[in-house]
Structures are given as C-alpha cells and as structure tokens.
Design a protein around this motif. Structure first.
Motif, mmCIF file in Angstrom:
data_model
loop_
_atom_site.group_PDB
_atom_site.id
_atom_site.type_symbol
_atom_site.label_atom_id
_atom_site.label_comp_id
_atom_site.label_asym_id
_atom_site.label_seq_id
_atom_site.Cartn_x
_atom_site.Cartn_y
_atom_site.Cartn_z
ATOM 1 N N ALA A 397 47.209 41.229 10.946
ATOM 2 C CA ALA A 397 47.516 40.018 11.710
ATOM 3 C C ALA A 397 48.302 40.341 12.980
ATOM 4 N N VAL A 398 49.376 41.138 12.844
ATOM 5 C CA VAL A 398 50.175 41.455 14.034
ATOM 6 C C VAL A 398 49.419 42.413 14.950
ATOM 7 N N GLY A 399 48.558 43.259 14.398
ATOM 8 C CA GLY A 399 47.747 44.151 15.225
ATOM 9 C C GLY A 399 46.742 43.377 16.059
ATOM 10 N N SER A 400 46.075 42.407 15.435
ATOM 11 C CA SER A 400 45.155 41.544 16.167
ATOM 12 C C SER A 400 45.901 40.745 17.225
ATOM 13 N N SER A 401 47.097 40.296 16.861
ATOM 14 C CA SER A 401 47.929 39.533 17.789
ATOM 15 C C SER A 401 48.293 40.368 19.018
ATOM 16 N N ALA A 402 48.722 41.610 18.793
ATOM 17 C CA ALA A 402 49.100 42.493 19.902
ATOM 18 C C ALA A 402 47.901 42.788 20.797
ATOM 19 N N SER A 403 46.749 43.037 20.192
ATOM 20 C CA SER A 403 45.552 43.373 20.971
ATOM 21 C C SER A 403 45.092 42.205 21.825
ATOM 22 N N THR A 404 45.058 41.009 21.246
ATOM 23 C CA THR A 404 44.619 39.854 22.021
ATOM 24 C C THR A 404 45.632 39.496 23.109
ATOM 25 N N MET A 405 46.917 39.737 22.834
ATOM 26 C CA MET A 405 47.932 39.496 23.867
ATOM 27 C C MET A 405 47.684 40.396 25.077
ATOM 28 N N VAL A 406 47.419 41.684 24.823
ATOM 29 C CA VAL A 406 47.122 42.620 25.913
ATOM 30 C C VAL A 406 45.839 42.209 26.639
ATOM 31 N N ASN A 407 44.850 41.734 25.887
ATOM 32 C CA ASN A 407 43.595 41.291 26.478
ATOM 33 C C ASN A 407 43.816 40.135 27.452
ATOM 34 N N TRP A 408 44.608 39.156 27.042
ATOM 35 C CA TRP A 408 44.892 38.014 27.921
ATOM 36 C C TRP A 408 45.772 38.431 29.104
ATOM 37 N N LEU A 409 46.711 39.333 28.866
ATOM 38 C CA LEU A 409 47.576 39.806 29.946
ATOM 39 C C LEU A 409 46.752 40.555 30.990
ATOM 40 N N ALA A 410 45.830 41.410 30.540
ATOM 41 C CA ALA A 410 44.971 42.150 31.471
ATOM 42 C C ALA A 410 44.077 41.189 32.254
ATOM 43 N N ASN A 411 43.588 40.155 31.577
ATOM 44 C CA ASN A 411 42.779 39.122 32.221
ATOM 45 C C ASN A 411 43.565 38.475 33.359
ATOM 46 N N PHE A 412 44.817 38.129 33.076
ATOM 47 C CA PHE A 412 45.678 37.477 34.070
ATOM 48 C C PHE A 412 45.957 38.405 35.252
ATOM 49 N N ILE A 413 46.255 39.677 34.956
ATOM 50 C CA ILE A 413 46.582 40.642 36.012
ATOM 51 C C ILE A 413 45.392 40.873 36.943
ATOM 52 N N VAL A 414 44.194 41.048 36.356
ATOM 53 C CA VAL A 414 43.002 41.280 37.177
ATOM 54 C C VAL A 414 42.710 40.072 38.062
ATOM 55 N N GLY A 415 42.815 38.870 37.475
ATOM 56 C CA GLY A 415 42.567 37.665 38.261
ATOM 57 C C GLY A 415 43.541 37.522 39.412
ATOM 58 N N LEU A 416 44.788 37.931 39.182
ATOM 59 C CA LEU A 416 45.836 37.825 40.196
ATOM 60 C C LEU A 416 45.642 38.868 41.299
ATOM 61 N N ALA A 417 45.202 40.075 40.921
ATOM 62 C CA ALA A 417 45.164 41.197 41.866
ATOM 63 C C ALA A 417 43.837 41.337 42.602
ATOM 64 N N PHE A 418 42.771 40.718 42.088
ATOM 65 C CA PHE A 418 41.432 40.985 42.609
ATOM 66 C C PHE A 418 41.316 40.725 44.113
ATOM 67 N N LEU A 419 41.611 39.523 44.558
ATOM 68 C CA LEU A 419 41.436 39.199 45.981
ATOM 69 C C LEU A 419 42.355 40.006 46.896
ATOM 70 N N PRO A 420 43.640 40.202 46.542
ATOM 71 C CA PRO A 420 44.476 41.063 47.386
ATOM 72 C C PRO A 420 43.941 42.493 47.505
ATOM 73 N N VAL A 421 43.407 43.039 46.404
ATOM 74 C CA VAL A 421 42.855 44.398 46.454
ATOM 75 C C VAL A 421 41.604 44.426 47.325
ATOM 76 N N VAL A 422 40.761 43.395 47.210
ATOM 77 C CA VAL A 422 39.567 43.304 48.061
ATOM 78 C C VAL A 422 39.960 43.280 49.530
ATOM 79 N N ASP A 423 40.986 42.491 49.861
ATOM 80 C CA ASP A 423 41.459 42.422 51.247
ATOM 81 C C ASP A 423 41.993 43.775 51.723
ATOM 82 N N LEU A 424 42.571 44.545 50.812
ATOM 83 C CA LEU A 424 43.197 45.812 51.173
ATOM 84 C C LEU A 424 42.196 46.943 51.355
ATOM 85 N N ILE A 425 41.245 47.072 50.413
ATOM 86 C CA ILE A 425 40.345 48.239 50.453
ATOM 87 C C ILE A 425 38.871 47.886 50.600
ATOM 88 N N GLY A 426 38.510 46.619 50.417
ATOM 89 C CA GLY A 426 37.116 46.222 50.555
ATOM 90 C C GLY A 426 36.477 45.854 49.222
#
Length: 475
Positions: A397-426
């Motif tokens: 249960a806690v292992g699944s919890s930790a994995s899904t938390m990282v999955n959602w966190l990575a989702n949030f980070i990519v969504g936040l960083a995508f456009l700035p990175v595109v503007d920076l490098i193409g």
C-alpha cells in the motif's frame, strides 16, 4: 526467507487455484473497482472542454485557467501520499468507498461553483480523490487477482483511465453546443456514486484480512473464487511471510508507514516503482498530447474544434490499451516495456527532427500518433501493473502510494517546465530530451526490472534482489 526460484513458474498460491467461475467473479470485481480508474481519467480530461466555456462566465485570466487545470495535479500528489496508510489502516474496500465519496463531493462543488475560488477548491478535492484512487485501485486489483490473469486485471485500471478520458471528451462534445460546462462536470456524478455503491458490494482484500488476523473471513472471501487447498496455501504463505519479516526486524529499530520502504527487503521494489513512475511522465506523454492540436491544425486536418480532436486522441489511447490488455500476460511486462520505450524513443527523435529541419507537419503528426500508440500499448498500463506486483505485501500500500505520488509530481513538473524549456532551446531539442529519458528507461528496465508475469510475490522478490546484486539467500 524461503523462496521459489525466480526462473520457475509461480507456485499455486495467491488466487492461482481459482475456478473458472471464480475467475469470472474476480473479473467482475475488477471492473467494478476500476471505476476509480475511470474517474481518474474522466476528471483529468473533462476540464479541457469545460474550460472553453467557464472561462468566459468567470472571466478567468490565463493564470487562473492554468491553475484550474493544474491544481488537480497538486491534489493528486497529496491524495497519493495519504492513500497507502489509509488503505493499510481502514482496509482496501473502505478506503475505495471513501474515495468515491470524495469524488461525489468534488463533482457537486464543481457543478455548483459560483466563482473561481469555489471551482479551484472543487478541482483540488477531485485531485485528492484522483491521486488516492490511482494508488489504491492497483493494490486491490493485485490482491484479488489469480496470478495467471493478474496482468490483464491490473491493466483494467489503465483501460478504465483511457475510457474515462475518452468519455470526458465525448461528454464535452455532447454539451459543447449548449456551452453547459456544469453538465460536463456533473456527468461524473454517475460513476462517482457507482464507485461508492460498488465498494459496499465488493469483498475486502483477503490478504489485508489475513494480515489483520481475520483468517476465517479471508477464507470465506477466497472460497468464492478458489478451492480450499489454494485458499489454505495463500493463508499459510502470507502468515509465513509476516513471521519472516517480523524475525528480520527483531532487534532493529521499529519502522512504520513509509519508513518500511527503506528496509533492505523493500528497497529494490521501491527503486523500480519510483523510477518507472518518473520515466512514465518524464518521457513527455502529456506534453505531446497537449501540443498535438497545434500540429493537427498545421496539417489542415483539424476538425471544427479542439474537442473533436481530443476524441481522436482518446480513441487511439483506448484501442492501444485494449491491445496491451490482450498482450500483458502473453508477452510479459518486460517485453512490453522494452518495445514501448524503444518505439517512443525513435518516434521522439524523428519528431524532434521534423521541427529542427522544418519538415512537413504531416510527418510530425504521424510520429506523434506512433508515440502515443506506443505509450498506450506499453509504458502507460505496465506502470500500473508493476506497482501492484513488485512491492512486498506488507508494504504494498505505501509502496503504491509512493510510486503514484512520484508519478503525479513528475507530471506536474513536466507540465510546468515544458514551455519554458521550448522557449530556451527549441521544440525539436525538447523532444530529444524526452527521447534521452526513454533511452535511460530502456537501460533501466533491461538491467533492473524482472519479469513479473505469472509469478507469486516471493518469486518476484527473489528476481528483484538478484538483479540488484543480492541473491534470495540473503533475505
């Protein structure tokens, strides 16, 4: 700890002795509880159409529109964090029922929102439910599934996620002519109530019951799907494993909750769960999907509106997830992961090339579709299967919890960083970064992820430790 050889087929424990009628019953349970996955997909996708109309009613700025979408991801992170301990304390069944209640509350708030703040609160509550369900549903499915069909039943979660996303696009399309965004959100009440009622009908996970000393009740649940001998084998296996883990911890500082994941016995599973969780999102799937409408528009193939385009993407996702459902137990998890990541990597390299060399947009569209299909047929569903299989039962249960938390966190980070990175490098160069992450994923899977198809936990555990440089005898 006595373990079967990692190379042999699974011992007939768990629910592996299930009768044909028992397996049908497990499939029914699986479909009911995977309503949580449907709601995950529906509440993630429905906002794309609703936002076109509610932004006018509430006069939302660009930042406010973005926050209405992204606050669900923040809620999901915290929902995933709390789901594991709740499922261990209250049981899988009650936790899933409570998550259904939270879905109902969030949906009602969204339906009757009178301002931006209330809508934001509704999306945050829905995010809590989405994150918690994404962590809890794989746990329950893995603990009621016969080993020989466990991959397919666990894949129901991804199938229902993609079905939920497609359904949300169709609902958005149906109500777009009347601009009724409240009805778009409100339609989600039907599956939310169904989840609450379904949790009342479902049995508790037999493995959770055994670990709580309710052996007689667990035996009654197992009697619905398996013969007495198989039920006794499961009970004996779980009790033996608990005793072994207790012996291993004797004389060591007591660990509770998430600290259990730091134990040597759980560490390889934790590394696999967290890494695959991160690769699934850092490989760029959501940014590709979000960016695709622009590509379709440039090809001249665009439909009258972006909602109709979303239906097209939803259909691709659903069809390829059905393909994965059929292949999961036949080809195995490793093969699907390796093929999926390889095709994703090549597609991303070629997609980036179309932007760098300014090639015809139609080629970009083709590579995007191939990329999405490869994800939906492999990495997408296999992640949800693995987190239900690789963790020791005592920390599942806690292992699944930790994995899904990282999955959602990575989702949030990519969504936040995508456009700035595109503007920076193409644009093209950004897609090559995603390709490099897929390449890392190929290396990691080839080196560290064992095949889990048809194996009981102790066999998966032995294979994990062998791949991380520790033989089963060291347990």
């Amino acid at each position: 700890m006595a373990q079967a050889s990692a190379g042999e087929p699974g011992n007939e424990a768990s629910l592996a002795g299930a009768s044909a009628e028992g397996r049908r019953r497990v499939w029914r349970w699986g479909f009911v509880i995977a309503i949580g996955g449907f709601l995950f997909g529906y509440d993630t996708g429905v906002v794309s159409g609703a936002l076109l109309f509610l932004r006018q009613e509430f006069d939302l700025s660009s930042f406010q529109q973005g926050s209405v979408v992204s606050v669900l991801l923040i809620g999901a992170i915290f929902g995933a964090i709390g789901a594991g301990r709740t499922a261990d304390k209250l049981g899988r069944r009650l936790t899933l029922g409570l998550e259904g209640v939270i879905f109902v509350i969030g949906t009602l708030m969204a339906m009757f929102a009178v301002n931006y703040e209330m809508l934001l609160g509704a999306r945050l509550i829905l995010g809590l439910a989405v994150g918690a369900a994404s962590a809890t549903v794989p746990i329950y499915l893995s603990e009621v599934s016969p080993a020989e069909v466990r991959g397919r039943i666990l894949s129901l979660n991804q199938l229902m996620i993609t079905t939920g996303i497609l359904s949300s696009y169709l609902v958005d399309l149906a109500f777009s002519s009347t601009e009724n965004w409240r009805a778009m959100f409100g339609t989600g009440l039907v599956p939310a109530i169904a989840m609450v009622l379904g949790a009342m009908w479902l049995p508790e996970s037999p493995q959770w019951l055994i670990r709580r000393g309710r052996v007689d009740k667990a035996r009654k649940v197992l009697a619905k799907v398996a013969d007495r001998e198989s039920a006794d084998q499961l009970i004996e296996r779980v009790e033996h494993q608990d005793k072994t883990e207790d012996d291993q911890q004797r004389g060591k500082p007591a660990r509770h909750g998430w600290r259990l994941l730091l134990a040597a016995s759980a560490r390889p599973a934790l590394i696999v769960g967290l890494t695959i969780a991160a690769v699934q999102q850092l490989g760029g799937i959501n940014t590709i999907i979000y960016y695709a409408p622009t590509i379709i528009e440039e090809t001249g193939l665009t439909a009258s509106n972006s909602i109709l385009y979303s239906v097209f993407i939803g259909i691709i996702n659903l069809v390829m997830t059905v393909v994965a459902l059929r292949l999961m137990d036949r080809t195995g998890r490793r093969v699907l992961l390796l093929v999926s990541l390889s095709v994703m990597m090549v597609s991303l390299v070629l997609l980036g090339l179309t932007f760098v060399l300014e090639m015809p947009p139609l080629l970009s569209l083709v590579f995007m579709v191939v990329y999405i299909a490869a994800f939906a047929c492999g990495l997408g569903p296999v992640f949800w299967v693995l987190i239900g299989e690789v963790f020791p039962p005592s920390v599942r249960a806690v292992g699944s919890s930790a994995s899904t938390m990282v999955n959602w966190l990575a989702n949030f980070i990519v969504g936040l960083a995508f456009l700035p990175v595109v503007d920076l490098i193409g644009q093209g160069e950004t897609f090559w970064i995603f390709a490099a992450i897929c390449a890392f994923g190929i290396w990691f899977v080839a080196r560290h992820v064992p095949e889990t198809s048809g194996r009981e936990f102790d066999e998966v555990d032995a294979a994990l430790h062998e791949r991380f440089g520790r033989g089963a005898r060291d347990h």
